[in-house]
Design an enzyme around this catalytic site. Structure first.
Site, mmCIF file in Angstrom:
data_model
loop_
_atom_site.group_PDB
_atom_site.id
_atom_site.type_symbol
_atom_site.label_atom_id
_atom_site.label_comp_id
_atom_site.label_asym_id
_atom_site.label_seq_id
_atom_site.Cartn_x
_atom_site.Cartn_y
_atom_site.Cartn_z
ATOM 1 N N THR A 115 0.836 -1.207 0.000
ATOM 2 C CA THR A 115 0.000 0.000 0.000
ATOM 3 C C THR A 115 0.865 1.249 0.000
ATOM 4 O O THR A 115 0.655 2.167 -0.801
ATOM 5 C CB THR A 115 -0.961 -0.009 1.210
ATOM 6 N N ASN B 23 -5.551 -9.111 -8.075
ATOM 7 C CA ASN B 23 -5.565 -9.924 -6.858
ATOM 8 C C ASN B 23 -6.888 -10.641 -6.629
ATOM 9 O O ASN B 23 -6.933 -11.655 -5.958
ATOM 10 C CB ASN B 23 -5.228 -9.047 -5.652
ATOM 11 N N SER C 121 13.548 4.849 10.702
ATOM 12 C CA SER C 121 14.547 3.815 10.931
ATOM 13 C C SER C 121 14.082 2.510 10.310
ATOM 14 O O SER C 121 12.931 2.122 10.482
ATOM 15 C CB SER C 121 14.791 3.605 12.429
ATOM 16 N N CYS D 297 -21.905 -7.508 1.054
ATOM 17 C CA CYS D 297 -22.315 -7.783 2.429
ATOM 18 C C CYS D 297 -21.136 -8.091 3.345
ATOM 19 O O CYS D 297 -21.280 -8.114 4.554
ATOM 20 C CB CYS D 297 -23.300 -8.942 2.461
#
Lengths: 153, 382
Positions: free
Chosen positions: B70, B149, B234, B321
């Site tokens: 992402t 996907n 980091s 749903c």
């Protein structure tokens, strides 16, 4: 996500099926939105003697149908009309928030089945007496979808 | 248990975990430190960077580690567009991209960029002629996934890069394809390519954007200037090491694994389609070896998935749903399916630990589940 009771009613739904010679039939929902349910009732001496349902939809839709029919079975018409969406959800130990409106339609289907029973038996005065004119109007118009605001289809 | 939801989450390969563990405890240094702990960590990150680059034949560019696919997609779309806005503000993005491409593109639209969505055919394959027609002097970026996907359709990415001929940068989201089919940035002609660690059995929370040397980007996360200034913070050394190990294993084993999964996939598809009124979503041939996406009339996907789970089988669905937004999958909609068709979708994605016994179990249970739900459905008449 779902309570144990919802899972139970989804896995072992009570009162599934169709009553061929039903006294009243009520349908709500919309297959486009993913939920559609039909409730069938047999009425004897103002009591719901038998009740069955058919549902297309998610687990919540099936479980609420099952629970609502359980709650309504054996009740008088007046008692059955007191079954609300919230009461069905509560009896199932709650429903996920986003499922409260789109899938919890069984109480509405039951009201429609009762209106249909009155309609078929010439008891229009009872529809007025019990404040069911709105349901009747929608049914006469053929409006199926009671949860339009949640279904953008 | 028979797990068929590898696209949602994969377990970490034991070999990967073993490679990571020392970097959690004894080798915990910060790659930026100027002492032996730092040197060791820096070396480990560098080694992982090379392994990930090698997996996609990425010698002509650099790998920037991110917190996942992402973030890599966000960096590619927003970072590239912002940096190159002077050249133009026109961007083309396919309609079936992951939301981590579509939502950054929508964000850019609000910033004054012009975004057009490339339509797809009924199998979800991108319309290359649309790109050809829409390409302009001010088109700076085109983003198309290597494979989808959800429906597994493999996109004609080489054809797209030929059409672009270097006139606009090409970003390829290869999250779903790496480890399943050959991913070679040179053969594709990609300028940026997104790779996910967990999708190749590495740890979650790490991914990478491969960037061709000539492509210039602006960072989207600002701070201490790590990752050549493109991704501050980091470095997540243990996860990056795990990602590198996963890339090394994938490079060696993917062909054999893909062949094995393709066979399992075809067994599932051939048998599931014997169920009446069942249909395949996605491309029948140009399809990822691990992807099965089918739909059943008259029933709803969440009910199918929960019923399967009760029988010890895990799967997924594109039904509205089951989504947070109560909207059906945008991928299925882009393929032209109706809402009621998208509702009955079942997605099965295979992976490293699936066996023929898992498939046996699925094929034994699924027809009964479909039959049971249909018997409850007011839409099903027989």
């Amino acid at each position: 996500m779902y309570s144990d009771k919802v899972f139970d009613h989804f896995q072992n739904p009570r009162n599934v099926g169709k009553i061929e010679d039903a006294d009243g039939v009520g349908t709500v929902g919309n297959p486009v939105c993913g939920d559609l349910m039909t409730i069938y009732i047999k009425v004897k001496d103002n009591r719901i003697e038998d009740i069955k349902f058919q549902t297309f939809g998610c687990a919540a839709a099936i479980a609420t149908s099952s629970m609502a029919t359980e709650m309504a079975k054996g009740k008088t018409i007046e008692e059955a009309l007191k079954i609300t969406r919230d009461a069905v959800a509560e009896a199932l130990g709650g429903l996920p928030k986003q499922k409260m409106h789109c899938s919890n339609l069984a109480a509405d289907a039951l009201r429609r089945a009762i209106v249909d029973y009155f309609r078929k038996n010439g008891k229009i005065d009872k529809i007025k007496e019990l404040g069911l004119e709105k349901e009747l109007e929608k049914m006469e118009k053929g409006e199926m979808d009671d949860h339009g605001e949640y279904c953008e289809a | 248990m028979a797990y068929f939801d590898y696209t949602s989450a994969k377990p970490v390969d034991e070999r990967v975990l073993e490679a990571m563990l020392p970097y959690m405890t004894e080798s915990f240094g910060n790659p930026s430190s100027v002492h032996s702990y730092g040197f060791k960590a820096r070396e480990a990150v560098q080694e992982a960077r090379e392994k990930v680059a090698k997996l996609v034949n990425g010698g002509g560019g650099t790998v920037v580690f991110t917190s996942g696919a992402t973030e890599a997609n966000n960096l590619a779309i927003i970072g590239y567009a912002m940096r190159n806005a002077r050249k133009g503000k026109h961007i083309l993005v396919s309609a079936v991209e992951h939301m981590s491409v579509i939502n950054p593109a929508k964000f850019l639209q609000k910033q004054g960029f012009e975004v057009e969505y490339i339509p797809v055919g009924k199998y979800g394959e991108v319309d290359v002629s649309f790109i050809d027609q829409k390409l302009r002097d001010d088109t700076i970026l085109v983003s198309v996934q290597h494979a989808n996907n959800e429906i597994g359709t493999i996109q004609p990415v080489e054809e797209i890069s030929e059409v672009l001929a270097g006139k606009a940068a090409l970003h390829i989201d290869a999250t779903a394809s790496v480890g399943q089919i050959e991913v070679d940035v040179e053969k594709i002609g990609a300028d940026m390519l997104t790779i996910s660690s967990n999708d190749i059995y590495g740890p979650k929370g790490v991914g990478a954007l491969w960037i061709r040397k000539e492509a210039k980007l602006q960072p989207v996360i600002l701070g201490g200037g790590q990752e050549n200034g493109l991704r501050s913070g980091s470095e997540n050394v243990p996860s990056i090491v795990g990602f590198g190990k996963a890339a090394e294993i994938t490079a060696m084993e993917w062909r054999e694994e893909a062949e094995r999964l393709r066979r399992l996939r075809d067994r599932i598809i051939d048998n599931v389609l014997k169920i009446e009124e069942s249909y395949l979503n996605g491309h029948p041939e140009k399809r990822l070896p691990n992807n099965v996406n089918v739909r059943f009339s008259y029933i709803e996907g969440e009910s199918i998935v929960l019923s399967l789970d009760m029988a010890g089988i895990q799967a997924s669905t594109g039904s509205a749903c089951s989504s947070k937004t109560l909207q059906p999958s945008h991928v299925l909609m882009a393929c032209g399916l109706k809402h009621e068709e998208a509702h009955g979708t079942l997605l099965l994605t295979l992976g490293r630990y699936n066996t023929d016994e898992d498939v046996d179990r699925l094929l034994e249970v699924l027809p009964g589940v479909i039959e049971r739900l249909r018997s409850m459905s007011p839409l099903y008449r027989r």
